[in-house]
Motif scaffolding. Structure first.
Motif, PDB file in Angstrom:
ATOM      1  N   ARG A 154       0.849  -1.187   0.000  1.00  0.00           N
ATOM      2  CA  ARG A 154       0.000   0.000   0.000  1.00  0.00           C
ATOM      3  C   ARG A 154       0.886   1.238   0.000  1.00  0.00           C
ATOM      4  O   ARG A 154       2.061   1.181   0.384  1.00  0.00           O
ATOM      5  CB  ARG A 154      -0.920   0.039   1.232  1.00  0.00           C
TER       6      ARG A 154
ATOM      7  N   ARG B 296      -6.608   9.025  -7.530  1.00  0.00           N
ATOM      8  CA  ARG B 296      -7.799   9.855  -7.323  1.00  0.00           C
ATOM      9  C   ARG B 296      -7.473  11.271  -6.891  1.00  0.00           C
ATOM     10  O   ARG B 296      -8.367  12.085  -6.767  1.00  0.00           O
ATOM     11  CB  ARG B 296      -8.721   9.177  -6.298  1.00  0.00           C
TER      12      ARG B 296
ATOM     13  N   GLY C 278      -3.943   4.113  -0.562  1.00  0.00           N
ATOM     14  CA  GLY C 278      -4.554   3.060  -1.361  1.00  0.00           C
ATOM     15  C   GLY C 278      -3.576   1.943  -1.635  1.00  0.00           C
ATOM     16  O   GLY C 278      -2.385   2.034  -1.316  1.00  0.00           O
ATOM     17  N   THR C 279      -4.065   0.876  -2.227  1.00  0.00           N
ATOM     18  CA  THR C 279      -3.183  -0.203  -2.634  1.00  0.00           C
ATOM     19  C   THR C 279      -2.300   0.284  -3.779  1.00  0.00           C
ATOM     20  O   THR C 279      -2.647   1.222  -4.501  1.00  0.00           O
ATOM     21  CB  THR C 279      -3.980  -1.423  -3.094  1.00  0.00           C
TER      22      THR C 279
ATOM     23  N   GLU D 187     -10.514   1.430  -2.365  1.00  0.00           N
ATOM     24  CA  GLU D 187      -9.219   0.849  -2.018  1.00  0.00           C
ATOM     25  C   GLU D 187      -8.425   1.687  -1.017  1.00  0.00           C
ATOM     26  O   GLU D 187      -7.278   1.369  -0.716  1.00  0.00           O
ATOM     27  CB  GLU D 187      -8.378   0.669  -3.287  1.00  0.00           C
TER      28      GLU D 187
ATOM     29  N   GLN E 144      -3.153   2.366 -11.265  1.00  0.00           N
ATOM     30  CA  GLN E 144      -4.127   2.301 -12.345  1.00  0.00           C
ATOM     31  C   GLN E 144      -5.138   3.445 -12.315  1.00  0.00           C
ATOM     32  O   GLN E 144      -5.560   3.922 -13.365  1.00  0.00           O
ATOM     33  CB  GLN E 144      -4.873   0.961 -12.279  1.00  0.00           C
ATOM     34  N   ALA E 145      -5.494   3.891 -11.131  1.00  0.00           N
ATOM     35  CA  ALA E 145      -6.566   4.887 -11.029  1.00  0.00           C
ATOM     36  C   ALA E 145      -6.331   5.824  -9.855  1.00  0.00           C
ATOM     37  O   ALA E 145      -7.065   5.788  -8.858  1.00  0.00           O
ATOM     38  CB  ALA E 145      -7.922   4.188 -10.882  1.00  0.00           C
TER      39      ALA E 145
ATOM     40  N   SER F 284      -4.161   0.114  -7.102  1.00  0.00           N
ATOM     41  CA  SER F 284      -5.199   1.125  -7.326  1.00  0.00           C
ATOM     42  C   SER F 284      -4.595   2.491  -7.615  1.00  0.00           C
ATOM     43  O   SER F 284      -5.093   3.233  -8.473  1.00  0.00           O
ATOM     44  CB  SER F 284      -6.132   1.196  -6.104  1.00  0.00           C
TER      45      SER F 284
ATOM     46  N   ALA G 243     -11.559   7.822 -10.590  1.00  0.00           N
ATOM     47  CA  ALA G 243     -10.186   8.238 -10.839  1.00  0.00           C
ATOM     48  C   ALA G 243     -10.178   9.648 -11.409  1.00  0.00           C
ATOM     49  O   ALA G 243     -11.105  10.089 -12.081  1.00  0.00           O
ATOM     50  CB  ALA G 243      -9.516   7.285 -11.833  1.00  0.00           C
TER      51      ALA G 243
END
Length: 333
Positions: free
Chosen positions: A227, A250, A240-241, A313, A247-248, A244, A326
């Motif tokens: 994380r 936020r 977040g992980t 996540e 890839q996305a 996550s 995202a």
């Protein structure tokens, strides 16, 4: 299960002109056996947070709020901030160890590597025989890739990578539950850096300790962390992980960090970076501290400070995001 729980932690640096809020209301969990990455630019509060957790801060720094609760495998939880000197001395190295940024500065220049491992064992395990301590020192050095004969070497006789490995060996001496690594690969070349990262991952898998890995290099954390927590202006802005965040992301700041280094695979894309410079902690901008540098800032961002909100996540503190989607980096007209 959590091994460490940080709640509402605040750290100020006191000066004649007022307090500098280096860490402001930070809450974070470290799970048993995981590698938690802590990322952000210089001055974001990463190292101050780590030093507060280990109770290594010195004046003019002062912990002003919060708690740091350690949960051992057996026994009752312990608030590290409430420990007295004797209990704190026993807690360090045995339960929590630190690998500092510059091994040349953290290692004793007039003591051999073996003697420095022996010091930890002799103080914390007074009943351990000298021969057993020597064997343990050899075992630790070999485990991190240093030959036994280097036990009699001094720090200046070792390369940068070997000094960093020696610092990791000292941290492992008492099999702690938590190891804080404050930019342990800084100033090392990429080949040695990768060897150190692989070694950390292998040791974590073997011994089961949890790691807080601090760096400004988000690409590095993508390789090693389970994380990731992102800090800006003394506060957490996203957690977040690793998957996550990769890839996305936020938060626009996280996305800016990701787009500041090139990808080795996939389609070619423009490196955008983050405009401007980190904020002065003595006079943070109103509202969201990141808004003067944010490509997606709205008028409201200068008026209201966002709070961390849970998502699928992790958590994010951004008025543009409700914690579910995202952020798409687009220039506003």
């Amino acid at each position: 299960m959590n091994v460490l729980e940080i709640r509402g932690l605040g750290v100020d640096y006191l000066s004649n002109t007022g307090a500098v809020h280096a860490v402001d209301d930070v809450s974070l969990d470290l799970r048993r056996g995981e590698i938690l990455g802590l990322a952000g630019e210089s001055g974001s509060g990463k190292s101050t947070l780590a030093n507060a957790v280990a109770r290594l801060l010195r004046p003019p720094a002062a912990i002003t709020a919060g708690s740091v609760v350690y949960r051992p495998r057996e026994g009752d939880p312990v608030d590290v901030l409430e420990l007295g000197k004797r209990d704190l001395r026993a807690f360090r190295w045995k339960e929590l160890a630190v690998v500092f940024q510059s091994a040349m500065n953290s290692l004793n220049p007039v003591g051999t590597i073996g003697a420095q491992i022996d010091d930890v064992l002799r103080i914390h395990r007074p009943g351990m025989a000298r021969k057993d301590r020597q064997e343990r020192a050899v075992e630790l050095l070999q485990r991190v890739g240093i030959s036994a004969d280097r036990r009699r070497g001094y720090p200046h006789e070792l390369s940068g990578g070997m000094r960093q490995r020696a610092a990791i060996a000292i941290a492992l001496a008492l099999n702690p539950e938590i190891i804080i690594m404050d930019e342990p690969t800084t100033a090392l070349d990429v080949v040695v850096q990768r060897d150190i990262l692989l070694e950390i991952s292998a040791l974590r898998a073997e011994y089961g300790f949890a790691v807080v890995f601090i760096t400004h290099d988000l690409s590095l954390l993508m390789e090693i962390s389970d994380r990731i927590a992102i800090m800006y202006g003394g506060r957490l802005v996203e957690t977040g992980t690793t998957a996550s965040l990769k890839q996305a992301p936020r938060h626009p700041y996280t996305l800016g960090l990701l787009r500041s280094f090139p990808r080795l695979h996939g389609p070619r894309e423009e490196l955008l970076g983050i405009p401007g410079t980190p904020p002065d902690l003595r006079s943070l901008p109103p509202g969201c501290a990141f808004h003067p540098r944010c490509r997606l800032a709205m008028p409201e961002c200068a008026e209201r400070r966002p709070v961390l909100k849970p998502g699928p996540e992790g958590e994010v503190a951004c008025l543009l995001n409700d914690g579910a989607g995202a952020v798409q980096l687009e220039e506003r007209s």
